[in-house]
Design a protein around this motif. Structure first.
Motif, PDB file in Angstrom:
ATOM      1  N   GLN A 127       0.834  -1.193   0.000  1.00 64.09           N
ATOM      2  CA  GLN A 127       0.000   0.000   0.000  1.00 64.09           C
ATOM      3  C   GLN A 127       0.872   1.248   0.000  1.00 64.09           C
ATOM      4  OE1 GLN A 127      -3.366   0.311  -0.212  1.00 64.09           O
ATOM      5  NE2 GLN A 127      -2.971   2.499  -0.372  1.00 64.09           N
ATOM      6  N   THR A 137       9.029   3.997   4.409  1.00 65.52           N
ATOM      7  CA  THR A 137       8.409   3.027   5.297  1.00 65.52           C
ATOM      8  C   THR A 137       9.156   3.038   6.620  1.00 65.52           C
ATOM      9  OG1 THR A 137       7.794   0.716   5.639  1.00 65.52           O
ATOM     10  CG2 THR A 137       9.826   1.110   4.412  1.00 65.52           C
ATOM     11  N   SER A 167       4.265  -0.858   5.177  1.00 71.53           N
ATOM     12  CA  SER A 167       3.381   0.220   4.732  1.00 71.53           C
ATOM     13  C   SER A 167       4.233   1.418   4.331  1.00 71.53           C
ATOM     14  CB  SER A 167       2.411   0.612   5.847  1.00 71.53           C
ATOM     15  OG  SER A 167       3.119   1.011   7.015  1.00 71.53           O
TER      16      SER A 167
END
Length: 784
Positions: A395, A429, A438
């Protein structure tokens, strides 16, 4: 693919029309306080002498190519970002935002060229010391080599001293993420080397004040050679074979990577060389046959003495593969090579290593994949023994995910914090060890868009401004503190121009180019930008002439005049279903893009004014203004503009604006001076003492008056609008304003807010004193 080469020109040449020269003359940047004298005799001055209180970025968030991230090796959270045209930023860990450090002295009008940062270096023994090497292009508009600058700061970029360099710099040229080209000797940081694109390897022993060419090669490419080769990559970078940090003797063992283009031009037989005497002599180093003739975009050295070297067959933003990662032993390990990774899906851009040996964490940037679902970051936690994907398919929040993953950095203080660059900003991240990390985009206050045209609506409209910018396209901004959502397309495009019907500002028109297909298009909205439609057809010239030297205006809903670059303007009375050429004369080619600049008389939209700036400063034909009284269908030459002898200048160094409160009240900046007409262009009077300042040394020409804008008047003032001009008065460049129709002027910005030069500007009709302007690659900024 080389973004920004076209649309940065207006902002750059608004202040810079002269090539940089060589030499090493120091110029210590210090704030000045120019005397605010009235510009001309006349009534008692009523202009407020108070400058803008503060400057804030209009929110976009990233938007441009961050070409490198540079961490200090030992001081946690000390980090910098460099950009191709928008200067440099320092990370502010306390509030999670970026601080621009190249807005002030040394980066103003006439110095826009130096807002392109090709390399940054930090002193390993003093985290206050930072160096920038700057310059956008290795050659000027005439094809002549132009030299760069080095900036030095002892306070993390709060102030700068700069020195002229004896070699060209290409911060906005192809493969601009290669690096870092500037390297400080880790054991003696006052000694530094620079891997130049066109002139070989250079060395300084006094922190960048003076330079000598190192013995690697004496070849200096001429402008003609650079033109034949294209965007030269040159000597790419150097590595010191020394792990110590601090004061001491200079490092003796050094490696230099050389791009194939320069190696061939200079007669060098290898793409890797070593010196064992501090750079006085060099010998070739064999590289693995699989990467013979490859480029070296990045390489790092770990504490155990090994180097990790990325090779890629091609070079440039998002370069395709094949790509290889090798571990190199250096002089301590017999100069052995071990392959750790390879790719044919995309290429390799950057590499970063945390730790050393068999337990080293290695982050490898895969570039040129162009989608967020393709592999973009490979991670190894066993020194390259095995790899896993940590970004592709994960994501990614935010906007503007580009395929240019050309640099990557593991935070030296936190192995789980990894950042990589893109053509739209930065991604990070904080949980790289997770099976599904993420990602988010830490781009707060990092604004690197390039606006080409800007227009503000009448007071009370449902939006604040319309921004036409390179790459990101055209957007209607309803809230300057939030990312805009109203635009004709979210595709990668250039927004060239826009306007609205003053009596009906919900009707907006614009023009642009879809970059993926190089397709010109025009568009309109009837509801303040909530929904959009394209014009059914294009006028003559629009399809072939896609440059930003263009203009579009609306006199009423469905009534549009469009002036594509280098073309005769056309008008439409049926909302773009058909177009009819006006009677304006054709524009002879002058070597640069040119076009008619159109403005509508807001008080009487039957009147439309067209300004031809003559295209180039050396054009023997002066600028001219044409006047239409039938809504922009037919025009007549203003003999008063001929009598005024308007200076010939480039489209992007000139401007025209209208006072919407009074019919026939026009202002014009011809690049050199300001002119005012109160009779619909019949007569023109020069206003103020704006005057161009010639180039001096490495500082480019300062345009006398390049941009003009009108906005809400000061209460009780004698003139119904506040007037703002970007130009030079009494030899000082800046933004000036007048509240009394040009009888007196005061500087509105200061030396700390110059933004690398100013390309376009508009003023607000709701709030007195609020202006919006574009810095060079700094997005939009506004005054509070």
């Amino acid at each position: 693919m080389n973004r920004k080469h076209d649309f940065v020109l207006p902002a750059l040449l608004a202040g810079v029309l002269a090539a940089c020269s060589g030499g090493s003359t120091p110029d210590t940047a210090a704030a000045s306080s120019p005397s605010l004298q009235p510009a001309s005799s006349g009534p008692a001055a009523t202009t407020s002498s108070t400058p803008a209180g503060s400057w804030t970025s209009v929110k976009w968030g990233g938007g441009g190519y961050v070409t490198g991230l540079i961490y200090h090796p030992t001081s946690a959270n000390v980090m910098y970002a460099r950009t191709d045209i928008g200067g440099a930023y320092r990370w502010n860990n306390s509030n999670g935002s970026w601080t621009p450090i190249t807005d002030g002295p040394g980066f103003g009008g006439g110095e826009s060229e130096f807002h392109g940062v090709e390399s940054i270096a930090l002193d390993p023994s003093n985290d206050q010391l930072v160096y920038l090497v700057t310059g956008m292009y290795t050659v000027d508009g005439g094809g002549n080599p132009q030299n760069g600058r080095i900036y030095a700061s002892s306070n993390r970029g709060a102030s700068w001293t700069h020195y002229d360099l004896p070699f060209p710099v290409g911060g906005n040229e192809d493969a601009r993420a290669i690096g870092e080209r500037l390297q400080l000797d880790p054991t003696n940081p006052s000694t530094m080397f620079y891997a130049s694109r066109t002139a070989g390897l250079w060395k300084s022993t006094n922190s960048g004040q003076t330079w000598t060419q190192a013995a690697l090669s004496s070849t200096v490419l001429t402008g003609a050679q650079i033109k034949v080769i294209g965007s030269v990559k040159g000597v790419e970078q150097i590595m010191f074979d020394n792990s110590n940090v601090g004061g001491g003797a200079a490092t003796r063992n050094i490696y230099a990577a050389v791009a194939p283009d320069y190696a061939q031009a200079a007669g060098l037989g290898s793409t890797l060389y070593k010196s064992q005497d501090g750079g006085s002599s060099w010998t070739p180093v064999p590289v693995p046959s699989s990467v013979s003739g490859y480029y070296v975009p990045h390489m790092v050295r770990t504490s155990d003495g090994y180097f990790y070297v990325v090779f890629n067959k091609t070079a440039g933003q998002g370069a395709g593969g094949p790509g290889y990662l090798y571990k190199f032993g250096g002089t301590s390990f017999g100069e052995s090579w071990t392959q750790l990774a390879a790719t044919t899906t995309g290429g390799y851009g950057g590499v970063s290593v945390y730790g050393s040996g068999a337990m080293a964490r290695i982050a490898l940037a895969v570039t040129g994949t162009w989608t967020s679902t393709s592999p973009v970051v490979q991670l190894s936690d066993n020194g390259g023994g095995s790899w896993r994907e940590i970004a592709g398919g994960m994501q990614h929040g935010g906007a503007g995910y580009w395929g240019w993953v050309d640099d990557i950095e593991i935070d030296p203080a936190n192995r789980d914090h990894i950042m990589h660059i893109t053509g739209g900003g930065v991604w990070e991240t904080w949980n790289a060890s997770s099976a599904t990390p993420s990602w988010d985009a830490p781009v707060n206050n990092l604004e690197e868009t390039a606006t080409q045209a800007l227009v503000t609506p009448p007071a009370g409209a449902a939006y604040t401004l319309v921004n036409s910018a390179g790459d990101i396209g055209t957007w209607v901004q309803t809230d300057v503190t939030a990312h805009p959502t109203r635009g004709p397309t979210s595709a990668w495009s250039n927004g060239n121009a826009a306007d609205m019907a003053w009596s009906d500002p919900s009707y907006i028109v614009g023009s642009g180019v879809l970059n993926s297909s190089s397709t010109a298009f025009g568009f309109w909205s009837g509801d303040s930008g909530n929904t959009w439609s394209n014009f059914a057809v294009l006028p003559n010239g629009a399809a072939a002439n896609q440059a930003a030297a263009s203009s579009i205006v609306a006199t009423a809903r469905g009534q549009v005049i469009w002036a594509p670059a280098n073309s005769v303007p056309s008008y439409s009375t049926d909302n773009g279903a058909s177009w009819t050429p006006t009677n304006l004369p054709a524009l002879p080619a002058v070597g640069w893009d040119r076009g008619y600049r159109l403005v509508v008389d807001r008080k009487n939209p039957a009147k439309v004014y067209a300004y031809d700036s003559a295209g180039v400063p050396w054009n023997n034909t002066a600028g001219k203004v044409y006047v239409s009284t039938d809504g922009g269908h037919n025009f007549t030459l203003s003999q008063g503009s001929v009598s005024a002898k308007l200076a010939p200048n480039a489209y992007w160094t000139t401007s025209m604006a209208i006072n919407p409160k009074v019919e026939g009240d026009i202002w014009l900046a011809d690049g050199n001076a300001v002119y005012h007409s109160t009779d619909s262009g019949a007569n023109w009077a020069k206003v103020g003492n704006f005057a161009t300042v010639a180039a001096s040394g490495s500082t480019g020409q300062l345009q006398g008056a390049s941009v003009i804008a009108l906005g809400k008047a000061l209460g009780g003032s004698s003139y119904q609008a506040a007037v703002y001009v970007v130009g030079a008065m009494n030899g000082v460049w800046g933004v000036y304003h007048s509240d009394d129709g040009g009888a007196s002027w005061a500087r509105y910005n200061d030396d700390a807010h110059q933004f690398g030069g100013i390309g376009v500007m508009a003023a607000d009709w709701n709030t007195y004193g609020r202006i919006y302007l574009s810095g060079t690659g700094r997005g939009l900024l506004y005054t509070n």
